[in-house]
Write a protein that holds these residues in place. Structure first.
Motif, PDB file in Angstrom:
ATOM      1  N   ILE A   1      35.821  18.184  27.106  1.00 50.99           N
ATOM      2  CA  ILE A   1      35.909  18.541  28.515  1.00 50.99           C
ATOM      3  C   ILE A   1      36.194  17.327  29.382  1.00 50.99           C
ATOM      4  CG2 ILE A   1      34.678  19.554  30.458  1.00 50.99           C
ATOM      5  CD1 ILE A   1      33.086  21.228  28.503  1.00 50.99           C
ATOM      6  N   LEU A   2      35.457  16.243  29.181  1.00 53.99           N
ATOM      7  CA  LEU A   2      35.630  15.064  30.023  1.00 53.99           C
ATOM      8  C   LEU A   2      37.033  14.467  29.925  1.00 53.99           C
ATOM      9  CD1 LEU A   2      34.256  13.209  32.041  1.00 53.99           C
ATOM     10  CD2 LEU A   2      33.386  11.842  30.130  1.00 53.99           C
ATOM     11  N   PRO A   3      37.593  14.265  28.732  1.00 58.51           N
ATOM     12  CA  PRO A   3      38.977  13.752  28.672  1.00 58.51           C
ATOM     13  C   PRO A   3      39.978  14.692  29.345  1.00 58.51           C
ATOM     14  CG  PRO A   3      37.904  13.503  26.545  1.00 58.51           C
ATOM     15  CD  PRO A   3      36.988  14.347  27.384  1.00 58.51           C
TER      16      PRO A   3
ATOM     17  N   GLU B   1      42.302  13.942  32.776  1.00 57.11           N
ATOM     18  CA  GLU B   1      43.750  14.073  32.698  1.00 57.11           C
ATOM     19  C   GLU B   1      44.310  15.044  33.737  1.00 57.11           C
ATOM     20  OE1 GLU B   1      47.647  13.574  31.257  1.00 57.11           O
ATOM     21  OE2 GLU B   1      45.823  12.459  30.755  1.00 57.11           O
ATOM     22  N   THR B   2      43.555  16.105  34.069  1.00 54.57           N
ATOM     23  CA  THR B   2      44.147  17.198  34.846  1.00 54.57           C
ATOM     24  C   THR B   2      43.395  17.591  36.113  1.00 54.57           C
ATOM     25  OG1 THR B   2      42.942  18.909  33.606  1.00 54.57           O
ATOM     26  CG2 THR B   2      45.060  18.184  32.711  1.00 54.57           C
TER      27      THR B   2
ATOM     28  N   LEU C   1      49.022  20.876  35.124  1.00 60.92           N
ATOM     29  CA  LEU C   1      50.011  21.153  34.078  1.00 60.92           C
ATOM     30  C   LEU C   1      51.255  21.826  34.634  1.00 60.92           C
ATOM     31  CD1 LEU C   1      47.675  22.515  31.252  1.00 60.92           C
ATOM     32  CD2 LEU C   1      48.450  20.177  31.617  1.00 60.92           C
ATOM     33  N   LEU C   2      51.121  22.463  35.807  1.00 63.34           N
ATOM     34  CA  LEU C   2      52.231  23.255  36.355  1.00 63.34           C
ATOM     35  C   LEU C   2      52.971  22.527  37.475  1.00 63.34           C
ATOM     36  CD1 LEU C   2      50.503  26.752  36.472  1.00 63.34           C
ATOM     37  CD2 LEU C   2      52.098  25.891  34.761  1.00 63.34           C
ATOM     38  N   ARG C   3      52.785  21.230  37.572  1.00 63.70           N
ATOM     39  CA  ARG C   3      53.538  20.493  38.582  1.00 63.70           C
ATOM     40  C   ARG C   3      55.038  20.603  38.307  1.00 63.70           C
ATOM     41  NH1 ARG C   3      49.470  15.445  38.265  1.00 63.70           N
ATOM     42  NH2 ARG C   3      47.978  16.121  39.843  1.00 63.70           N
ATOM     43  N   ASP C   4      55.387  20.658  37.041  1.00 63.48           N
ATOM     44  CA  ASP C   4      56.765  20.910  36.636  1.00 63.48           C
ATOM     45  C   ASP C   4      56.817  22.274  35.979  1.00 63.48           C
ATOM     46  OD1 ASP C   4      57.572  18.309  37.447  1.00 63.48           O
ATOM     47  OD2 ASP C   4      56.684  17.530  35.588  1.00 63.48           O
TER      48      ASP C   4
ATOM     49  N   GLN D   1      50.426  15.138  25.950  1.00 62.37           N
ATOM     50  CA  GLN D   1      49.025  15.400  26.234  1.00 62.37           C
ATOM     51  C   GLN D   1      48.851  16.759  26.901  1.00 62.37           C
ATOM     52  OE1 GLN D   1      46.405  14.071  25.309  1.00 62.37           O
ATOM     53  NE2 GLN D   1      44.804  14.849  26.660  1.00 62.37           N
ATOM     54  N   HIS D   2      49.737  17.109  27.824  1.00 66.37           N
ATOM     55  CA  HIS D   2      49.673  18.427  28.452  1.00 66.37           C
ATOM     56  C   HIS D   2      49.917  19.529  27.440  1.00 66.37           C
ATOM     57  CE1 HIS D   2      50.453  16.842  32.828  1.00 66.37           C
ATOM     58  NE2 HIS D   2      49.356  16.367  32.277  1.00 66.37           N
TER      59      HIS D   2
END
Length: 544
Positions: free
Chosen positions: A239-241, A245-246, A433-436, A443-444
């Motif tokens: 969860i923490l990593p 990241e997101t 994850l949905l920026r693109d 990683q995504h």
């Protein structure tokens, strides 16, 4: 001559205590508002045997779930009290404890020692800041807990108490409260570090690092880290990593500008006539509390832009404004004795009074909204009723969701009694994850694969009878429609179980009537309100 001040004191305390009593009732009655609704549900899951990570995928460190398990446990063993009411009562209890310790500390201050009058007003100011200057949405939530429990620690290291002899029990109480408060929110580490830096700079010594209070905090922090590593290893490993990241994409930081503007307004009103070179018995403490406010400003900016992270900053500014009233009052009296102009100090007092009044107006408006807002006047509440009604009328005993919004579904689960068959309260990792249109990195891709596999495991284990999939025009402010089923359908495990066990049933569009039978619609028309809101969910049912 002395009758009027005493009468004025009685009026002030009577009105203030009445407002505080009403506020206490409001905080208790609204104990499950906002994120607290989900945290209470997560704590109940934990007591029922779900593990953090494997059964509860919660972005907050586990301590908040463990703490909220206390009111949940109480409600399970004392059925006459709801868990939300138990939570509110526990919050009031912790607040009273913090005020009691703070009064013991301020009683050692030279300007308050032996003066019951000033101590009473200090207690009133502190009670107002810790409890009254908090909306029901945030009372005894994580940031409020942190501020309430660490406030005696801040008082402990103000300049006037330097060198004062404190009893062991008082220092132990300060350390234990602060340890729990700092452990609740990892971002509060910046406040802890800032306080150490302030004391070290002032005293030109590192002795504060080895104080009893700090040793308690170090020990509690190490013990907490061990408990998380031992009892919730998935939080550290998974969860923490993922959050690092997101999670930054889960909210727009621009939303916080409103709270930042209000903080600057409060500070401006408080220091409208501040004179840096004037010496008063309160001046050194004033500078100290200013530094504390700066630390909370950094804390708020370091967080993800949620409004509640500004609550400690605004509370600290409200306390500082009340403290400045004493300083302006002292300056006014001194200059009256010397027959010097006092106009600027009168303006300074007015600024502090206006600042406190603004906070009071804001809270009173919130109280009025709470007491007058019937649930069916609000779209969100009516939407919750619509989804809960769908589950009830179709005799659905368990459900799951593919959505970013979670407050709605927490309310649905608690009101309908249906089992929430998933470890995810919401897909907080999706906005980043949905920026693109396509995941931008390996990683995504790994995150999507992990979430898809975890969903597949939950579907296989919990076997939810219905799944609500967000199919609105935009997912959590993401401007393009997202086919969440297709997104996670890239994961073979998810695709296989989805195609084999679930079929599309209907779409609840703007919370209108669904495909229940015409008889049910006629009999339960009131349960299906028409709402002009962007809430579109596709419903999938489990194949028998």
């Amino acid at each position: 001559m002395n009758l009027m001040p005493r009468l004025a004191d009685k009026v002030i305390f009577s009105v203030a205590l009445t407002l505080l009593a009403l506020d206490a009732y409001m905080q208790v009655a609204a104990g499950n508002s906002g994120d607290k609704n989900w945290l209470l549900l997560g704590a109940r899951w934990w007591l029922d045997g779900r593990t953090i990570g494997g059964g509860i995928f919660e972005v907050n460190p586990p301590l908040i779930l463990w703490l909220y398990a206390i009111p949940v446990w109480i409600s399970e063993h004392l059925t006459i009290i709801k868990d939300s009411w138990a939570l509110g009562l526990m919050g009031i209890g912790f607040t009273i404890l913090s005020i009691g310790v703070s009064i013991r500390l301020i009683g050692l201050h030279p300007m308050f020692a032996g003066n019951a009058y000033r101590q009473a007003y200090f207690a009133l100011l502190l009670a107002s800041v810790l409890m009254f200057f908090n909306t029901p949405l945030y009372f005894f939530d994580r940031d409020n807990i942190m501020f309430v429990l660490t406030f005696p620690y801040m008082l402990r290291f103000m300049p006037a108490l330097e060198g004062r002899r404190l009893s062991f029990c008082l220092r132990l109480s300060v350390g234990l409260l602060a340890a729990l408060g700092f452990c609740i929110k990892p971002h509060s580490l910046i406040v802890f570090i800032a306080l150490q830096a302030v004391v070290i700079f002032r005293e030109r010594s590192l002795a504060v690092l080895c104080s009893l209070e700090n040793c308690i905090i170090y020990t509690a922090g190490a013990l907490y880290a061990f408990c998380v590593w031992h009892f919730a290893p998935d939080y550290i490993g998974v969860i923490l990593p993922m959050a690092m990241e997101t999670y930054s994409g889960y909210n727009y930081r621009i939303n916080a500008c409103l709270y930042l503007a209000f903080a600057f307004l409060s500070a401006g009103l408080t220091f409208v006539e501040f004179r840096p070179r004037l010496a008063t018995p309160y001046r050194v403490e004033t500078y100290y509390f200013v530094e504390v406010c700066v630390a909370f400003l950094a804390y708020a900016l370091l967080n993800n832009g949620w409004g509640y992270t500004y609550s400690p900053l605004l509370s600290a500014l409200a306390f500082l404004s009340g403290w400045m009233l004493w300083e302006y009052g002292w300056l006014r009296c001194e200059h009256e004795k010397r027959r010097q102009p006092i106009k600027q100090f009168v303006f300074g007092q007015r600024g502090c009074i206006i600042n406190l009044a603004l906070n009071v107006v804001y809270i009173v408006v919130s109280m009025a909204a709470f007491f007058t807002a019937i649930c069916d006047k609000y779209d969100d509440c009516r939407q919750d009723e619509a989804y809960a009604a769908y589950l009830t009328h179709n005799h659905i005993r368990s459900f799951s969701t593919l959505a970013v919004n979670f407050n709605r579904w927490t309310a649905v689960a608690r009101s309908s009694g249906a089992l929430w068959g998933s470890r995810f309260n919401n897909l907080w990792m999706l906005p980043a994850l949905l920026r693109d249109k396509e995941p931008a990195s390996e990683q995504h891709q790994r995150i999507i694969e992990y979430v898809g596999r975890a969903y597949a495991q939950d579907l296989e284990y919990w076997k939810p009878e219905a799944i609500f999939v967000d199919s609105s025009n935009g997912v959590f402010d993401y401007p393009h429609p997202v086919d969440l089923v297709a997104l996670f359908g890239r994961v073979p495990q998810f695709k296989e179980i989805w195609q084999r066990q679930y079929r599309y049933l209907t779409t609840i569009d703007n919370c209108t009537k669904s495909d229940i039978s015409a008889e049910a619609q006629d009999k339960n028309a009131a349960a299906w309100p028409l709402i002009a809101a962007d809430c579109r969910y596709s419903v999938y049912g489990r194949v028998p």
